[in-house]
Design a protein around this motif. Structure first.
Motif, PDB file in Angstrom:
ATOM      1  N   ILE A  34      33.922  16.500  33.883  1.00  0.00           N
ATOM      2  CA  ILE A  34      34.477  15.328  32.488  1.00  0.00           C
ATOM      3  C   ILE A  34      35.544  15.198  31.827  1.00  0.00           C
ATOM      4  CG2 ILE A  34      32.998  14.561  30.287  1.00  0.00           C
ATOM      5  CD1 ILE A  34      31.099  16.857  30.931  1.00  0.00           C
ATOM      6  N   ILE A  35      35.871  13.687  31.961  1.00  0.00           N
ATOM      7  CA  ILE A  35      37.397  13.195  31.934  1.00  0.00           C
ATOM      8  C   ILE A  35      37.352  12.830  30.696  1.00  0.00           C
ATOM      9  CG2 ILE A  35      38.088  14.012  34.023  1.00  0.00           C
ATOM     10  CD1 ILE A  35      38.206  10.619  34.236  1.00  0.00           C
ATOM     11  N   GLY A  36      36.041  12.423  30.215  1.00  0.00           N
ATOM     12  CA  GLY A  36      36.177  10.965  29.031  1.00  0.00           C
ATOM     13  C   GLY A  36      34.822  10.316  28.768  1.00  0.00           C
ATOM     14  N   THR A  37      34.239  10.144  28.100  1.00  0.00           N
ATOM     15  CA  THR A  37      33.484   9.449  26.569  1.00  0.00           C
ATOM     16  C   THR A  37      33.733   7.925  26.096  1.00  0.00           C
ATOM     17  OG1 THR A  37      33.609  11.465  25.531  1.00  0.00           O
ATOM     18  CG2 THR A  37      31.901   9.841  25.189  1.00  0.00           C
ATOM     19  N   ALA A  38      32.695   7.430  27.560  1.00  0.00           N
ATOM     20  CA  ALA A  38      32.287   6.200  27.440  1.00  0.00           C
ATOM     21  C   ALA A  38      31.434   5.415  26.125  1.00  0.00           C
ATOM     22  CB  ALA A  38      32.233   5.551  28.072  1.00  0.00           C
ATOM     23  N   LEU A  39      31.788   4.560  24.821  1.00  0.00           N
ATOM     24  CA  LEU A  39      30.360   5.042  24.095  1.00  0.00           C
ATOM     25  C   LEU A  39      29.940   3.086  23.653  1.00  0.00           C
ATOM     26  CD1 LEU A  39      32.527   6.471  21.126  1.00  0.00           C
ATOM     27  CD2 LEU A  39      30.680   7.606  22.423  1.00  0.00           C
ATOM     28  N   ALA A  40      28.949   3.142  23.869  1.00  0.00           N
ATOM     29  CA  ALA A  40      28.279   1.889  23.372  1.00  0.00           C
ATOM     30  C   ALA A  40      29.312   1.320  22.918  1.00  0.00           C
ATOM     31  CB  ALA A  40      26.829   1.765  22.827  1.00  0.00           C
ATOM     32  N   GLY A  41      29.527  -0.128  22.780  1.00  0.00           N
ATOM     33  CA  GLY A  41      30.619  -1.401  21.721  1.00  0.00           C
ATOM     34  C   GLY A  41      31.893  -0.934  21.793  1.00  0.00           C
ATOM     35  N   LYS A  42      32.467   0.449  22.689  1.00  0.00           N
ATOM     36  CA  LYS A  42      33.916   1.345  23.009  1.00  0.00           C
ATOM     37  C   LYS A  42      34.178   1.470  24.498  1.00  0.00           C
ATOM     38  CE  LYS A  42      37.277   3.784  21.265  1.00  0.00           C
ATOM     39  NZ  LYS A  42      37.542   4.753  20.197  1.00  0.00           N
ATOM     40  N   ALA A  43      34.177   0.153  25.122  1.00  0.00           N
ATOM     41  CA  ALA A  43      34.844   0.497  26.350  1.00  0.00           C
ATOM     42  C   ALA A  43      35.910   1.816  26.552  1.00  0.00           C
ATOM     43  CB  ALA A  43      35.171  -0.860  27.043  1.00  0.00           C
ATOM     44  N   TRP A  44      35.955   2.799  27.712  1.00  0.00           N
ATOM     45  CA  TRP A  44      36.496   3.277  28.349  1.00  0.00           C
ATOM     46  C   TRP A  44      37.201   3.198  29.321  1.00  0.00           C
ATOM     47  CZ3 TRP A  44      37.447   6.717  32.360  1.00  0.00           C
ATOM     48  CH2 TRP A  44      38.186   7.332  32.309  1.00  0.00           C
ATOM     49  N   THR A  74      40.765   6.270  34.213  1.00  0.00           N
ATOM     50  CA  THR A  74      41.065   5.803  35.738  1.00  0.00           C
ATOM     51  C   THR A  74      39.821   6.962  36.037  1.00  0.00           C
ATOM     52  OG1 THR A  74      42.491   4.979  36.855  1.00  0.00           O
ATOM     53  CG2 THR A  74      41.510   5.573  37.853  1.00  0.00           C
ATOM     54  N   VAL A  75      38.578   7.021  37.284  1.00  0.00           N
ATOM     55  CA  VAL A  75      38.328   8.366  37.615  1.00  0.00           C
ATOM     56  C   VAL A  75      38.254   8.141  38.528  1.00  0.00           C
ATOM     57  CG1 VAL A  75      36.143   8.756  37.655  1.00  0.00           C
ATOM     58  CG2 VAL A  75      36.243   7.592  34.920  1.00  0.00           C
ATOM     59  N   GLN A  76      39.144   9.247  39.379  1.00  0.00           N
ATOM     60  CA  GLN A  76      39.210   9.742  40.599  1.00  0.00           C
ATOM     61  C   GLN A  76      37.544  10.828  41.231  1.00  0.00           C
ATOM     62  OE1 GLN A  76      41.896   9.211  41.441  1.00  0.00           O
ATOM     63  NE2 GLN A  76      42.785   8.141  40.081  1.00  0.00           N
ATOM     64  N   PRO A  77      38.041  10.642  42.496  1.00  0.00           N
ATOM     65  CA  PRO A  77      36.583  11.163  42.972  1.00  0.00           C
ATOM     66  C   PRO A  77      36.505  12.538  42.504  1.00  0.00           C
ATOM     67  CG  PRO A  77      37.816  10.273  44.926  1.00  0.00           C
ATOM     68  CD  PRO A  77      39.095  10.182  43.686  1.00  0.00           C
ATOM     69  N   GLY A  78      35.546  12.808  42.373  1.00  0.00           N
ATOM     70  CA  GLY A  78      35.441  14.404  41.560  1.00  0.00           C
ATOM     71  C   GLY A  78      35.247  14.435  40.528  1.00  0.00           C
ATOM     72  N   GLU A  79      35.442  13.301  39.832  1.00  0.00           N
ATOM     73  CA  GLU A  79      34.977  13.239  38.303  1.00  0.00           C
ATOM     74  C   GLU A  79      34.690  12.385  37.524  1.00  0.00           C
ATOM     75  OE1 GLU A  79      40.283  13.949  37.527  1.00  0.00           O
ATOM     76  OE2 GLU A  79      39.120  11.120  37.880  1.00  0.00           O
ATOM     77  N   CYS A  80      34.028  12.829  35.983  1.00  0.00           N
ATOM     78  CA  CYS A  80      32.920  11.472  35.985  1.00  0.00           C
ATOM     79  C   CYS A  80      33.168  11.081  34.193  1.00  0.00           C
ATOM     80  CB  CYS A  80      31.602  12.534  35.969  1.00  0.00           C
ATOM     81  SG  CYS A  80      31.341  14.060  35.023  1.00  0.00           S
ATOM     82  N   VAL A  81      32.456  10.169  33.720  1.00  0.00           N
ATOM     83  CA  VAL A  81      32.307   9.957  32.272  1.00  0.00           C
ATOM     84  C   VAL A  81      31.347  10.436  31.629  1.00  0.00           C
ATOM     85  CG1 VAL A  81      33.793   8.004  30.804  1.00  0.00           C
ATOM     86  CG2 VAL A  81      34.469   8.829  32.684  1.00  0.00           C
ATOM     87  N   LYS A  82      31.618  10.989  30.414  1.00  0.00           N
ATOM     88  CA  LYS A  82      30.252  11.025  29.894  1.00  0.00           C
ATOM     89  C   LYS A  82      30.048   9.653  28.786  1.00  0.00           C
ATOM     90  CE  LYS A  82      27.907  13.527  26.050  1.00  0.00           C
ATOM     91  NZ  LYS A  82      27.938  14.908  24.727  1.00  0.00           N
ATOM     92  N   ILE A  83      28.768   9.001  29.348  1.00  0.00           N
ATOM     93  CA  ILE A  83      28.660   7.195  28.878  1.00  0.00           C
ATOM     94  C   ILE A  83      26.693   7.529  27.860  1.00  0.00           C
ATOM     95  CG2 ILE A  83      26.409   7.155  31.040  1.00  0.00           C
ATOM     96  CD1 ILE A  83      28.539   4.185  30.718  1.00  0.00           C
ATOM     97  N   MET A  84      27.033   6.958  27.410  1.00  0.00           N
ATOM     98  CA  MET A  84      25.958   6.525  26.265  1.00  0.00           C
ATOM     99  C   MET A  84      25.282   4.884  26.925  1.00  0.00           C
ATOM    100  SD  MET A  84      26.157   8.748  23.987  1.00  0.00           S
ATOM    101  CE  MET A  84      26.966   9.868  25.751  1.00  0.00           C
ATOM    102  N   THR A  85      23.840   5.235  26.304  1.00  0.00           N
ATOM    103  CA  THR A  85      22.969   3.957  26.356  1.00  0.00           C
ATOM    104  C   THR A  85      23.704   2.583  25.807  1.00  0.00           C
ATOM    105  OG1 THR A  85      21.437   5.507  26.806  1.00  0.00           O
ATOM    106  CG2 THR A  85      20.481   2.905  26.158  1.00  0.00           C
ATOM    107  N   GLY A  86      23.899   1.319  27.013  1.00  0.00           N
ATOM    108  CA  GLY A  86      24.321   0.125  26.653  1.00  0.00           C
ATOM    109  C   GLY A  86      25.981   0.523  26.778  1.00  0.00           C
ATOM    110  N   ALA A  87      26.962   1.420  27.559  1.00  0.00           N
ATOM    111  CA  ALA A  87      28.207   1.387  27.405  1.00  0.00           C
ATOM    112  C   ALA A  87      28.554   0.449  28.396  1.00  0.00           C
ATOM    113  CB  ALA A  87      28.469   3.150  26.688  1.00  0.00           C
ATOM    114  N   ILE A  88      29.411   0.215  28.978  1.00  0.00           N
ATOM    115  CA  ILE A  88      29.814  -0.229  29.793  1.00  0.00           C
ATOM    116  C   ILE A  88      30.273   0.433  30.373  1.00  0.00           C
ATOM    117  CG2 ILE A  88      32.000  -1.767  30.814  1.00  0.00           C
ATOM    118  CD1 ILE A  88      32.318  -3.163  28.062  1.00  0.00           C
TER     119      ILE A  88
END
Length: 222
Positions: free
Chosen positions: A89-99, A102-116
Motif C-alpha cells: 500500500i503506497i497511498g490513499t485516494a479519497l472521494a473528492g481528492k484525486a491521488w 504512480t503505482v508500480q506492479p506489486g503496489e496498490c492504493v487504498k481507495i474510498m467509494t467514489g474516488a477517482i
C-alpha cells in the motif's frame, strides 16, 4: 379554432343525446389545442411539470472512472486463478481528492467509494476481502476478477446525450437526475388553464340562503 357546429358536422353519426365515451373524447380532442408555451422553472418548483425540450447532459455520469467500494485499487492483470496476491500500500485516494502518484506492479492504493481511480488501475478489492500486515495487503485467490468494482466514465450517461426527453413529466427521481448534472432550471410547458363549474337546479352557491331540496356546491371546491 373550429366552432362546435363545425366539429359536430365532421363526426359520423353525431347525436348529442346519445354520445358514446369514444365519441365524447373525439369531440373534446378537436376542441382543445396542445399547449406549446414554454416557461423556465427552477427545479424546486418543477415537480409534476412537463418537460418542453430534451435535457442534454453537460457532463458524463460518472465524470471519471471511480471506485464502487471502499477498498484497495490495483492493476487487475496481476490476479491469478489459484494464488493469493500480495501488494504494498503506497497511498490513499479519497472521494473528492484525486491521488496523483504512480503505482508500480506489486503496489496498490487504498481507495474510498467514489474516488477517482489512479492511472493504470482498473480493479478494486473490497477491504473486507483482504488481510493486512503493516503496509502489506494480501488478496485471497478467487475473491474477484480484473475490472471488478470499478465504475467507468460515462457508464450511466455520456456528455452530450439526452438525459430526459421532451414530454416527460418531472418526477422526484427526474429532478434528482437534473440536479446531479448541475442544472438548476428546466424548460417546461405552461400549465393547463382549467375552469370548474357546477350545474343543476339543486345546487346552491356559497353565500346563498338555504332552499328546500337544494344542497350547497362542494364538488367544485373539493
Amino acid at each position: 379554432m373550429k366552432t362546435l357546429d363545425q366539429i359536430a358536422s365532421e363526426l359520423a353519426g353525431y347525436d348529442p343525446q346519445a354520445l358514446s365515451a369514444d365519441g365524447v373524447n373525439s369531440f373534446l380532442t378537436q376542441l382543445v389545442e396542445p399547449v406549446t408555451d414554454i416557461e423556465t422553472s427552477d427545479i424546486f418548483n418543477a415537480l409534476g411539470r412537463v418537460l418542453a425540450t430534451d435535457i442534454i447532459s453537460p457532463i458524463s455520469v460518472p465524470p471519471h472512472d471511480n471506485s464502487a467500494m471502499d477498498g484497495y485499487a490495483f492493476d487487475g492483470a496481476q490476479l491469478t486463478a489459484d494464488t493469493a496476491l500480495t501488494l504494498k500500500i503506497i497511498g490513499t485516494a479519497l472521494a473528492g481528492k484525486a491521488w496523483s502518484g504512480t503505482v508500480q506492479p506489486g503496489e496498490c492504493v487504498k481507495i474510498m467509494t467514489g474516488a477517482i481511480m489512479p492511472a493504470g488501475l482498473d480493479t478494486v478489492v473490497p477491504q473486507e476481502f483482504t488481510r493486512l500486515n503493516g503496509d502489506q495487503l494480501t488478496i485471497p485467490a478467487k475473491v474477484l476478477q480484473a475490472g471488478d468494482n470499478r465504475r467507468r466514465l460515462g457508464e450511466d450517461l455520456m456528455q452530450g446525450q439526452p438525459a430526459l426527453q421532451k414530454g416527460e413529466m418531472l418526477s422526484p427521481a427526474a429532478l434528482g437526475l437534473v440536479a446531479s448534472l448541475g442544472i438548476s432550471t428546466v424548460p417546461v410547458l405552461r400549465r393547463l388553464k382549467v375552469a370548474y363549474f357546477s350545474t343543476g337546479d339543486e345546487i346552491l352557491s356559497l353565500g346563498e340562503p338555504p332552499r328546500e331540496g337544494a344542497v350547497y356546491d362542494s364538488n367544485r371546491y373539493t
